[in-house]
Design a protein around this motif. Structure first.
Motif, short mmCIF file in Angstrom:
data_model
loop_
_atom_site.label_atom_id
_atom_site.label_comp_id
_atom_site.label_asym_id
_atom_site.label_seq_id
_atom_site.Cartn_x
_atom_site.Cartn_y
_atom_site.Cartn_z
N ALA A 129 26.59 -16.08 -62.34
CA ALA A 129 27.02 -14.84 -63.09
C ALA A 129 26.60 -13.56 -62.27
N ALA A 130 27.69 -12.47 -62.17
CA ALA A 130 27.27 -11.35 -61.69
C ALA A 130 26.37 -10.70 -62.36
N ILE A 131 25.37 -10.26 -61.51
CA ILE A 131 24.06 -9.50 -61.99
C ILE A 131 23.99 -8.32 -61.12
N ASN A 132 23.90 -7.15 -61.78
CA ASN A 132 24.00 -5.70 -60.59
C ASN A 132 23.10 -4.76 -61.52
N GLN B 152 25.86 -12.53 -52.42
CA GLN B 152 26.37 -12.16 -53.59
C GLN B 152 26.36 -13.63 -54.39
N GLY B 153 26.75 -13.48 -55.71
CA GLY B 153 26.76 -14.67 -56.59
C GLY B 153 25.28 -15.25 -56.68
N ILE B 154 24.00 -14.56 -56.62
CA ILE B 154 22.84 -15.05 -56.74
C ILE B 154 22.02 -14.08 -57.61
N GLY B 155 21.89 -14.24 -59.04
CA GLY B 155 20.96 -13.64 -59.82
C GLY B 155 19.79 -14.45 -60.33
N PHE B 156 18.87 -13.82 -60.81
CA PHE B 156 17.81 -14.51 -61.54
C PHE B 156 17.29 -14.14 -63.01
N ALA B 157 17.21 -14.95 -63.81
CA ALA B 157 16.45 -14.52 -64.98
C ALA B 157 15.41 -15.37 -65.49
#
Length: 239
Positions: A186-189, A216-221
């Motif tokens: 999911a897009a994270i910016n 792109q396409g790599i986000g972390f939570a």
């Protein structure tokens, strides 16, 4: 006393077979808010070391102040707001952009955990109904749909959708170590930090924290179990 059964918020399928996320967005958008954090510097001072999370840092105005941006969400019935500690650290004023309100609302940090990058805020705002509730990591599965609501680049109530790409990803940023991050496409910016990552049941499975600067396409939570454990610890000291 008989407890009322919890109403499912699972989105219906569209004609293409994909989930329709409208129900989730409409239900929880009021619980998510943008954050602006102003940090002032005395005249003649530099800005110091490069921030550990540069994607959340705006350029200083006339060399005298710098502004962090991020996202927070109401997770507690007393109106406590969860966000990343790195979003609000060293700020002189923390301002919230609340859904439906024209003016910014000032918030206070009432508890923080720097090691786990978690901060809890409180402000004089109406408590939304429903609030967002933190789920459990055991219910998170690689490949399932997740939705992120946040304020990338200061654009409030921006919704992005993707899947859980991986679990238990270790990551080190500056002095902080994150052992069990959720990876998502999911897009994270910049500005999404501190916002909720929500599953189709309306549960917060993670708090968006970092984005890869080189791809792109790599986000972390931060995972739900880490959030639950550390938030409970912080709340005990608040109460």
């Amino acid at each position: 006393m008989v407890k009322k059964a919890q109403t499912s918020v699972r989105p219906k399928r569209t004609s293409t077979g994909l989930p329709n996320f409208v129900t989730l967005v409409q239900r929880y958008k009021k619980a998510v808010m943008g954050i602006e954090v102003v940090q002032s510097f005395p005249t003649g001072r530099g800005l110091g070391p490069r921030p550990l999370f540069p994607w959340d840092r705006s350029q200083p105005r006339q060399g005298r102040s710098a502004m962090n941006i991020g996202t927070g969400f109401v997770f507690h019935p007393k109106g406590y707001i969860l966000t990343n500690e790195h979003v609000v650290s060293d700020g002189d004023r923390i301002m919230l952009r609340v859904f439906g309100k024209k003016d910014l609302v000032e918030a206070q940090v009432v508890g923080r955990d720097r090691a786990h990058d978690i901060a809890i805020l409180h402000a004089d705002i109406p408590i939304p109904s429903p609030i967002l509730k933190i789920g459990q990591s055991k219910d998170v599965h690689v490949g399932e749909w997740v939705l992120a609501i946040g304020s990338p680049l200061g654009l409030d109530n921006t919704v992005t959708v993707g899947i859980v790409s991986a679990k238990n990803r270790p990551l080190q940023i500056g002095e902080r170590e994150y052992p069990n991050l959720i990876q998502t496409d999911a897009a994270i910016n910049r500005g999404n930090s501190g916002g909720p990552l929500i599953n189709l049941r309306g549960e917060v499975v993670g708090m968006n924290t970092a984005v890869s600067q080189s791809s792109q396409g790599i986000g972390f939570a931060i995972s739900a179990d880490v959030l639950r454990k550390e938030v409970d610890h912080i709340l005990k000291h608040i109460h």
